[in-house]
Write an enzyme that holds these catalytic residues in place. Structure first.
Site, PDB file in Angstrom:
ATOM      1  N   THR A  18     -25.494 -47.508  55.115  1.00 19.76           N
ATOM      2  CA  THR A  18     -24.307 -47.173  55.902  1.00 19.76           C
ATOM      3  C   THR A  18     -24.087 -45.668  55.925  1.00 19.76           C
ATOM      4  O   THR A  18     -23.667 -45.104  56.937  1.00 19.76           O
ATOM      5  CB  THR A  18     -23.056 -47.843  55.292  1.00 19.76           C
ATOM      6  N   ARG A  22     -28.903 -44.082  49.080  1.00 15.55           N
ATOM      7  CA  ARG A  22     -28.209 -44.135  47.794  1.00 15.55           C
ATOM      8  C   ARG A  22     -28.989 -44.968  46.808  1.00 15.55           C
ATOM      9  O   ARG A  22     -29.365 -46.103  47.112  1.00 15.55           O
ATOM     10  CB  ARG A  22     -26.808 -44.738  47.958  1.00 15.55           C
ATOM     11  N   SER A 113     -20.827 -40.716  47.204  1.00 14.69           N
ATOM     12  CA  SER A 113     -19.434 -40.974  47.578  1.00 14.69           C
ATOM     13  C   SER A 113     -18.603 -41.588  46.460  1.00 14.69           C
ATOM     14  O   SER A 113     -18.476 -41.021  45.389  1.00 14.69           O
ATOM     15  CB  SER A 113     -19.406 -41.841  48.831  1.00 14.69           C
ATOM     16  N   HIS A 114     -18.117 -42.806  46.688  1.00 20.50           N
ATOM     17  CA  HIS A 114     -17.213 -43.453  45.742  1.00 20.50           C
ATOM     18  C   HIS A 114     -17.957 -44.161  44.614  1.00 20.50           C
ATOM     19  O   HIS A 114     -17.323 -44.736  43.739  1.00 20.50           O
ATOM     20  CB  HIS A 114     -16.366 -44.464  46.503  1.00 20.50           C
ATOM     21  N   LYS A 126     -27.814 -37.411  52.284  1.00 19.44           N
ATOM     22  CA  LYS A 126     -27.533 -37.779  53.669  1.00 19.44           C
ATOM     23  C   LYS A 126     -27.848 -36.584  54.558  1.00 19.44           C
ATOM     24  O   LYS A 126     -27.526 -35.453  54.212  1.00 19.44           O
ATOM     25  CB  LYS A 126     -26.045 -38.124  53.759  1.00 19.44           C
ATOM     26  N   ASP A 278     -11.896 -39.578  47.228  1.00 11.82           N
ATOM     27  CA  ASP A 278     -13.049 -40.146  46.529  1.00 11.82           C
ATOM     28  C   ASP A 278     -14.039 -39.078  46.069  1.00 11.82           C
ATOM     29  O   ASP A 278     -13.757 -37.884  46.154  1.00 11.82           O
ATOM     30  CB  ASP A 278     -13.752 -41.183  47.414  1.00 11.82           C
ATOM     31  N   ASP A 280     -16.731 -37.655  47.197  1.00 11.74           N
ATOM     32  CA  ASP A 280     -17.139 -36.559  48.078  1.00 11.74           C
ATOM     33  C   ASP A 280     -16.025 -36.102  49.025  1.00 11.74           C
ATOM     34  O   ASP A 280     -16.275 -35.353  49.965  1.00 11.74           O
ATOM     35  CB  ASP A 280     -18.384 -36.960  48.879  1.00 11.74           C
ATOM     36  N   ASP A 282     -14.133 -37.593  51.324  1.00  7.63           N
ATOM     37  CA  ASP A 282     -13.933 -38.042  52.701  1.00  7.63           C
ATOM     38  C   ASP A 282     -12.979 -39.234  52.812  1.00  7.63           C
ATOM     39  O   ASP A 282     -12.580 -39.603  53.911  1.00  7.63           O
ATOM     40  CB  ASP A 282     -15.265 -38.318  53.413  1.00  7.63           C
ATOM     41  N   ARG A 283     -12.602 -39.829  51.674  1.00  7.79           N
ATOM     42  CA  ARG A 283     -11.671 -40.962  51.736  1.00  7.79           C
ATOM     43  C   ARG A 283     -10.267 -40.532  51.338  1.00  7.79           C
ATOM     44  O   ARG A 283     -10.090 -39.521  50.641  1.00  7.79           O
ATOM     45  CB  ARG A 283     -12.105 -42.074  50.800  1.00  7.79           C
ATOM     46  N   THR A 345     -19.490 -50.657  61.231  1.00  6.54           N
ATOM     47  CA  THR A 345     -19.094 -49.932  60.021  1.00  6.54           C
ATOM     48  C   THR A 345     -19.978 -48.705  59.798  1.00  6.54           C
ATOM     49  O   THR A 345     -21.192 -48.784  59.936  1.00  6.54           O
ATOM     50  CB  THR A 345     -19.225 -50.887  58.818  1.00  6.54           C
ATOM     51  N   GLU A 364     -11.490 -46.168  59.417  1.00  7.83           N
ATOM     52  CA  GLU A 364     -12.057 -47.393  58.859  1.00  7.83           C
ATOM     53  C   GLU A 364     -11.110 -47.948  57.800  1.00  7.83           C
ATOM     54  O   GLU A 364     -10.378 -47.190  57.161  1.00  7.83           O
ATOM     55  CB  GLU A 364     -13.404 -47.099  58.203  1.00  7.83           C
ATOM     56  N   GLU A 365     -11.220 -49.253  57.590  1.00 10.21           N
ATOM     57  CA  GLU A 365     -10.354 -49.899  56.612  1.00 10.21           C
ATOM     58  C   GLU A 365     -10.647 -49.436  55.174  1.00 10.21           C
ATOM     59  O   GLU A 365      -9.852 -49.657  54.282  1.00 10.21           O
ATOM     60  CB  GLU A 365     -10.480 -51.425  56.696  1.00 10.21           C
ATOM     61  N   LYS A 377     -15.306 -38.437  58.016  1.00 16.87           N
ATOM     62  CA  LYS A 377     -13.948 -38.770  57.642  1.00 16.87           C
ATOM     63  C   LYS A 377     -13.466 -37.695  56.676  1.00 16.87           C
ATOM     64  O   LYS A 377     -14.257 -36.994  56.062  1.00 16.87           O
ATOM     65  CB  LYS A 377     -13.849 -40.174  57.100  1.00 16.87           C
ATOM     66  N   ARG A 498     -18.557 -58.381  51.381  1.00 12.33           N
ATOM     67  CA  ARG A 498     -17.206 -57.991  51.734  1.00 12.33           C
ATOM     68  C   ARG A 498     -16.625 -59.032  52.692  1.00 12.33           C
ATOM     69  O   ARG A 498     -17.235 -59.359  53.711  1.00 12.33           O
ATOM     70  CB  ARG A 498     -17.187 -56.628  52.423  1.00 12.33           C
TER      71      ARG A 498
HETATM   72  C1  VG1 Z   1     -18.614 -48.500  52.927  1.00 10.61           C
HETATM   73  C2  VG1 Z   1     -17.418 -48.728  53.824  1.00 10.61           C
HETATM   74  C3  VG1 Z   1     -17.604 -48.011  55.143  1.00 10.61           C
HETATM   75  C4  VG1 Z   1     -17.866 -46.510  54.872  1.00 10.61           C
HETATM   76  C5  VG1 Z   1     -19.034 -46.363  53.928  1.00 10.61           C
HETATM   77  C6  VG1 Z   1     -19.260 -44.922  53.528  1.00 10.61           C
HETATM   78  O1  VG1 Z   1     -19.767 -49.023  53.541  1.00 10.61           O
HETATM   79  O2  VG1 Z   1     -17.217 -50.091  54.046  1.00 10.61           O
HETATM   80  O3  VG1 Z   1     -16.476 -48.198  55.943  1.00 10.61           O
HETATM   81  O4  VG1 Z   1     -18.147 -45.842  56.071  1.00 10.61           O
HETATM   82  O5  VG1 Z   1     -18.791 -47.105  52.729  1.00 10.61           O
HETATM   83  O6  VG1 Z   1     -18.128 -44.387  52.892  1.00 10.61           O
HETATM   84  P1  VG1 Z   1     -20.401 -50.464  53.134  1.00 10.61           P
HETATM   85  O7  VG1 Z   1     -21.653 -50.609  53.957  1.00 10.61           O
HETATM   86  O8  VG1 Z   1     -20.617 -50.419  51.676  1.00 10.61           O
HETATM   87  O9  VG1 Z   1     -19.358 -51.469  53.486  1.00 10.61           O
HETATM   88  V1  VG1 Z   1     -18.326 -43.119  51.798  1.00 10.61           V
HETATM   89  O10 VG1 Z   1     -16.837 -42.561  51.420  1.00 10.61           O
HETATM   90  O11 VG1 Z   1     -19.493 -43.672  50.968  1.00 10.61           O
HETATM   91  O12 VG1 Z   1     -19.197 -41.903  52.571  1.00 10.61           O
HETATM   92 CO    CO Z   2     -16.951 -40.834  50.460  1.00 10.91          CO
END
Ligand code: VG1
Ligand code: CO
Length: 545
Positions: A18, A22, A113-114, A126, A278, A280, A282-283, A345, A364-365, A377, A498
């Site tokens: 996504t 990773r 990211s998170h 990325k 988060d 990085d 972006d959240r 997504t 995004e949610e 984001k 999910r």
């Molecule tokens: C998750 C979220 C998605 C987001 C992605 C990257 O992906 O659901 O909405 O864009 O993380 O966010 P997935 O495929 O695990 O559902 V981040 O803050 O990692 O750059």
């Molecule tokens: Co992030």
């Protein structure tokens, strides 16, 4: 300095998910693993030769080593100049801002990211294109195909550079400019929001406000913006020291992982406004006294109130949301007569719509919101946007703004249930169980609701016509409700399922009920149709947001 070509055997599975590639840190530490992916980027992205590359990461374990390797590889691959954040730091939105402002040909962002960090945690990389956004699928696919055939990588033999000093250095024929990681980004946000109004709000003695950087990359950004530029007290920004392992925490801003902030604001009502970001940056999670703002609602509120912020005072062109995100934003778009797009997504799907000027806001949610000011984001952007709205709606609270919003547009009750690190085969079995039943569901009932559509979401990009299939199973009950099921594309262990639930409530008298109770019939239905408990052996979700 010697330019060396080191022979290499391809590594299986360097397919970006996504949001980039990773894997566990230990996977990235294998000799040649990082190099194989980076060389695949250089081999496929011709424009980088003789061009400008932006480089930085969220400061997690292995960030510094990776940056030194990438710099030496960039020099050996004919990149003319690299802009790198001091200390190897660039938040994801800041990297996007730097790429755009300096007209770079692309950027490499090092982050998972998170996901947790540290020697046993996750690492990621990325590639972002010249518009500052995540590479679209055609580009990531080309990089992946290249990684499957790669035979060598190029690297310069040289000592490590000093990345803690702002200024220019040479590396072979390449210039490395170490830049302040915050400056370009902060300057951009200043053009969008009413800093005077926010400053006045933050400095009110009775406005209790806290930002939690979760020991991740946003600390220095939050300090500059909220304390230095907007006059918040030092104590308002907590966990602001970025750490390689995020202090052992899980840098995911949700009620589960930012539990202290959540308790103080939502349960104990000790804060009027609280937010977290988060790994990085972006959240964003937005909390008020006694209330957590659902990210889907946040997007809708920002869209409805956009004109209160100077950067959006002339109105917005349109909005977009990822498919599992609730349709709260659609209701606002409809009322304002604006186009509204539904994408798969992942932020990469918003890029074309933003570039074409078809949308201004998107979200995004998963606690992600942003606008056309960059192509990622942006956590602090959302925080400043909310502060700007609060400043311009005096006498109101986060809760009153939300309730007013629901009265006008109706409330979309919303929740996501995550089953993490499930055995991959079992996870697939659960989703397949629902998938095969989809054609039989049409017309059947979930309580009072009738299923009007059941499919696997496919997307055709309205700008370039590219198609993306298999983006999530949907069970739709008209405008009333939806259940979505998909597998995560960001995890590094097994598979994460999910399940997403959305229920519309137009009646203001029924807009303040318990979310999980309200969604229960949908949750029961989804658990039954996937057979998730039998297939995975899990009694309940690991995380509910
Ligand atoms: C998750 C979220 C998605 C987001 C992605 C990257 O992906 O659901 O909405 O864009 O993380 O966010 P997935 O495929 O695990 O559902 V981040 O803050 O990692 O750059
Ligand atoms: Co992030």
């Amino acid at each position: 300095m010697n330019l060396r070509e080191i022979p290499l055997k391809p590594f299986a599975g360097q397919k970006p998910g996504t949001s980039g590639l990773r894997k566990k840190v230990t996977v990235f530490q294998q000799p040649g693993y990082l190099e194989a992916f980076v060389q695949s980027v250089f081999d496929t992205q011709e424009a980088l030769k003789g061009g400008l590359l932006v480089l930085g990461g969220d400061g997690r374990f292995f960030n510094r080593q990776a940056i030194q390797i990438i710099l030496r590889m960039a020099a050996a691959n004919g990149i003319a100049r690299v802009l790198v954040g001091r200390g190897g730091i660039l938040s994801t939105p800041a990297a996007s801002a730097v790429i755009r402002r300096h007209k770079a040909q692309g950027g490499l962002i090092l982050s998972a990211s998170h996901n947790p960090g540290g020697p046993d945690g996750d690492f990621g990389i990325k590639f972002n294109i010249a518009n500052g956004g995540p590479a679209p699928e055609a580009v990531t696919e080309a990089i992946y195909l290249c990684s499957e055939r790669i035979k060598r990588y190029r690297i310069l033999e040289a000592a490590d550079l000093d990345l803690d000093r702002v200024g220019e250095q040479r590396l072979g024929g390449m210039t490395v400019s170490v830049i302040d990681p915050v400056e370009d980004y902060a300057a951009l946000l200043q053009t969008l929001f009413d800093f005077d109004a926010i400053r006045a709000l933050i400095q009110k003695p009775d406005f209790r406000f806290r930002f939690d950087a979760m020991h991740a990359v946003t600390g220095p950004y939050a300090r500059r913006l909220l304390i230095d530029m907007l006059g918040a007290p030092q104590s308002a920004v907590v966990n602001a020291e970025p750490k390689e392992d995020f202090g052992g925490g899980h840098p995911d801003p949700n009620p589960v992982y930012a539990d202290k902030l959540y308790k103080d604001a939502v349960i104990d009502g000790q804060l009027d406004f609280a937010a977290a970001s988060d790994g990085d940056g972006d959240r964003n999670m937005i909390l008020g006294k006694g209330v957590a703002v659902s990210p889907s609602d946040s997007l809708a509120v920002l869209a409805a109130n956009a004109r209160l912020a100077p950067g959006y005072a002339n109105g917005i062109a349109g909005v977009a949301r990822s498919m599992p995100t609730s349709r709260a934003a659609d209701a606002v778009a409809k009322a304002l007569g604006l186009p509204c797009f539904e994408t798969p997504t992942g932020w990469k799907f918003f890029g074309n719509l933003l570039d074409a000027g078809r949308i201004t806001l998107c979200g995004e949610e998963s606690y992600g919101t942003s606008s056309d000011h960059l192509r990622e984001k942006d956590g602090l952007w959302a925080v400043l946007f909310w502060l700007n709205i609060l400043a311009k709606r005096p006498g109101e609270t986060v809760l009153s703004i939300l309730q007013d919003h629901w009265r006008r547009y109706g409330r979309h009750y919303y929740s996501r249930h995550d089953y993490e690190a499930v055995d991959a085969v079992k996870a697939k079995t659960a989703l397949d169980t629902l998938r095969v039943s989809l054609p039989t569901l049409l017309g059947s009932k979930i309580g009072e609701l009738t299923i009007t559509n059941a499919d696997d979401f496919a997307y055709r990009d309205p700008v370039d016509g590219s198609e993306s299939k298999g983006q999530g199973l949907r069970v739709i009950c008209g405008e009333q409700a939806r259940i979505i099921a998909r597998l995560s594309g960001t995890g590094t262990e097994g598979a994460t399922i999910r399940l997403y639930f959305e229920l519309f409530e137009a009646d203001p008298a029924r807009q303040n009920e318990d979310v999980q109770a309200k969604l229960k019939p949908l949750i029961d239905f989804a658990e039954r149709q996937t057979g998730i408990r039998q297939h995975t052996g899990r009694a309940e979700p690991d995380v509910i947001t």
